[in-house]
Design a protein around this motif. Structure first.
Motif, short mmCIF file in Angstrom:
data_model
loop_
_atom_site.label_atom_id
_atom_site.label_comp_id
_atom_site.label_asym_id
_atom_site.label_seq_id
_atom_site.Cartn_x
_atom_site.Cartn_y
_atom_site.Cartn_z
N ILE A 191 -10.04 7.46 0.80
CA ILE A 191 -9.98 8.54 0.37
C ILE A 191 -9.56 8.40 -0.63
O ILE A 191 -10.07 9.45 -1.40
CB ILE A 191 -8.36 9.36 1.54
N SER A 192 -8.59 7.49 -0.78
CA SER A 192 -8.56 7.66 -2.97
C SER A 192 -9.59 7.25 -3.30
O SER A 192 -9.56 7.44 -4.84
CB SER A 192 -7.09 7.31 -2.71
N TRP A 237 -15.24 2.69 7.25
CA TRP A 237 -15.17 3.03 6.23
C TRP A 237 -16.49 2.91 4.58
O TRP A 237 -16.43 3.23 3.76
CB TRP A 237 -14.53 1.43 5.44
N LEU A 286 -0.74 3.69 -3.09
CA LEU A 286 -1.28 5.24 -2.80
C LEU A 286 -0.43 6.07 -3.86
O LEU A 286 0.75 6.29 -3.35
CB LEU A 286 -1.72 4.99 -1.25
N PRO A 287 -1.50 6.90 -3.59
CA PRO A 287 -2.39 7.18 -4.19
C PRO A 287 -3.48 5.80 -4.93
O PRO A 287 -2.48 5.90 -6.10
CB PRO A 287 -3.72 8.73 -3.98
N TRP A 344 0.67 -1.26 0.31
CA TRP A 344 -0.11 0.18 -0.11
C TRP A 344 0.67 1.30 -0.05
O TRP A 344 0.53 2.17 -0.80
CB TRP A 344 -0.89 -0.13 1.06
N GLU A 345 1.78 1.29 0.44
CA GLU A 345 2.88 2.45 1.17
C GLU A 345 3.40 3.11 -0.68
O GLU A 345 3.38 4.21 -0.77
CB GLU A 345 3.99 2.24 1.61
N LEU A 400 -4.86 1.91 9.59
CA LEU A 400 -4.72 3.48 9.22
C LEU A 400 -4.60 3.15 7.42
O LEU A 400 -4.92 4.25 6.82
CB LEU A 400 -3.47 4.29 9.70
N LEU A 401 -4.04 2.39 7.16
CA LEU A 401 -3.26 2.02 5.65
C LEU A 401 -4.96 2.44 4.80
O LEU A 401 -4.96 3.16 3.63
CB LEU A 401 -2.84 1.18 5.56
N ASP A 408 -7.56 3.48 5.92
CA ASP A 408 -8.47 4.78 5.66
C ASP A 408 -7.86 5.72 4.95
O ASP A 408 -8.34 6.27 4.04
CB ASP A 408 -8.30 5.77 7.26
N ARG A 409 -5.97 5.91 4.40
CA ARG A 409 -5.97 6.21 3.52
C ARG A 409 -6.25 5.50 1.58
O ARG A 409 -6.77 6.54 1.30
CB ARG A 409 -4.42 6.28 3.38
#
Length: 366
Positions: A196-197, A249, A128-129, A124-125, A189-190, A192-193
């Motif tokens: 958003i995208s 979510w 994203l996004p 994910w890191e 938390l990932l 969550d990010r």
């Protein structure tokens, strides 16, 4: 299209302005002499014409113009009774939104029309996004399809939005269902990010297709119709979620999506997804529910709505409208139980006379 008075007759639906008024009454919790009813049949004079329903494979690979010819011929031979609307959805697969963001379509064994997106997020890191790739081959095909349909179907058929598997369905397709299940536990938390995208992707896709599909001028139809905005929303992945995860979510995403599209119908897939009943009932932006019990359930094992009247009535009691399928005989039975201002009936019959007879029966018995 902002005003009901702007709705025009369609070639294959001359009474479109009247149907639009009935849909508008439905959204205001009212009816005009009977519930909103969608009844499809063969049009008089076209009884021998074979129906045509395009497949995902057709829409991805076949030449577009000959395909449009077949779609228009099918519409010409179909009677759209009541509030049924001649429409076409160019959607190319349930995971197409994930494909637009970097995926690749994968196909089944050729015996079915099933396709899906190959998962592609390893980390994910570093990923994203989410980003919509407007050079993606499938995206370009979709836009070309919409543009050609909008030109050739204008005044005849309303174009529908694609199959909007967004929010956590988008994440599941891109990351892989099993991986996402672990991520939800290990890295919330990932998620969550990522959400958003993902929610931004929904906005970008919606804003593009409503323009290229000429929906602002011709109206919107996807199970429900509105001259000002309508679409089907969903989260099939919700069947795997705890109520807490759904609330964190999915619920906020559905509220936002519904506010964007105008009028939303929630495709609630699977009996086990009812664990989210309280949250869905409390979503103010979602008025209409399309509950899909699933195969193997109900008296006949076919998940028919007539076997789930208790659930449908509970939804109505909480202020929601329900979209139900059934034979004309089943509809007549359900009509005795369901609140007429909060129901959409959907059925098909063999002849135009049968369709009109059902509508007349509903008028007399409402």
């Amino acid at each position: 299209m902002r005003n009901l008075s702007e709705v025009k007759p369609l070639l294959y639906k001359p009474d479109m302005p009247e149907a639009a008024k009935r849909w508008e009454a439905f959204y205001h919790g009212d009816i005009i002499d009977r519930p909103v009813t969608l009844v499809f049949a063969k049009r008089k004079g076209f009884e021998d014409r074979k129906p045509f329903h395009s497949t995902y494979h057709d829409r991805v690979f076949e030449p577009i113009d000959p395909l449009i010819d077949k779609i228009l011929a099918h519409a010409e031979g179909t009677y759209y009774g009541g509030e049924a609307v001649p429409s076409f959805c160019p959607t190319m697969g349930p995971n197409e939104m994930a494909v637009f963001c970097g995926g690749e379509l994968s196909w089944g064994d050729g015996k079915t029309d099933t396709n899906w997106s190959k998962s592609y997020i390893e980390d994910w890191e570093s990923f994203l996004p989410f980003a919509l790739d407007e050079n993606n081959k499938l995206w370009r095909r979709l836009i070309e399809f919409y543009e050609k349909c909008a030109k050739r179907m204008d005044g005849k058929i309303i174009l529908a939005p694609i199959d909007l598997h967004s929010n956590l369905d988008l994440l599941a397709a891109a990351r892989g269902t099993e991986n996402l299940c672990y991520d939800i536990i290990d890295n919330p938390l990932l998620i969550d990010r990522a959400m958003i995208s993902a929610r931004e992707i929904f906005k970008q896709v919606w804003n593009k297709i409503k323009v290229v599909g000429n929906m602002e001028a011709n109206g919107y139809y996807q199970q429900i119709y509105s001259h000002s905005g309508a679409a089907t929303l969903q989260c099939d992945f919700s069947i795997m979620l705890s109520p807490e995860s759904f609330d964190r979510w999915v619920a906020p995403a559905l509220e936002e999506e519904a506010s964007i599209v105008g009028h939303a119908i929630y495709h609630w897939d699977g009996y086990d997804a009812l664990r989210h009943f309280e949250t869905v009932m409390n979503l103010k932006s979602l008025y209409t529910i399309s509950f899909i019990p699933g195969e193997g359930l109900g008296k006949g094992g076919h998940g028919e709505h007539i076997d789930f009247l208790d659930i449908l009535k509970k939804m109505q009691d909480r202020g929601k409208a329900v979209h139900v399928w059934g034979t004309p005989e089943q509809i007549k039975i359900m009509h005795k139980e369901l609140e007429p201002t909060k129901v959409i009936y959907n059925t098909s019959v063999d002849t135009q006379d049968e369709a009109d007879a059902l509508l007349e029966w509903l008028v007399k018995n409402t």
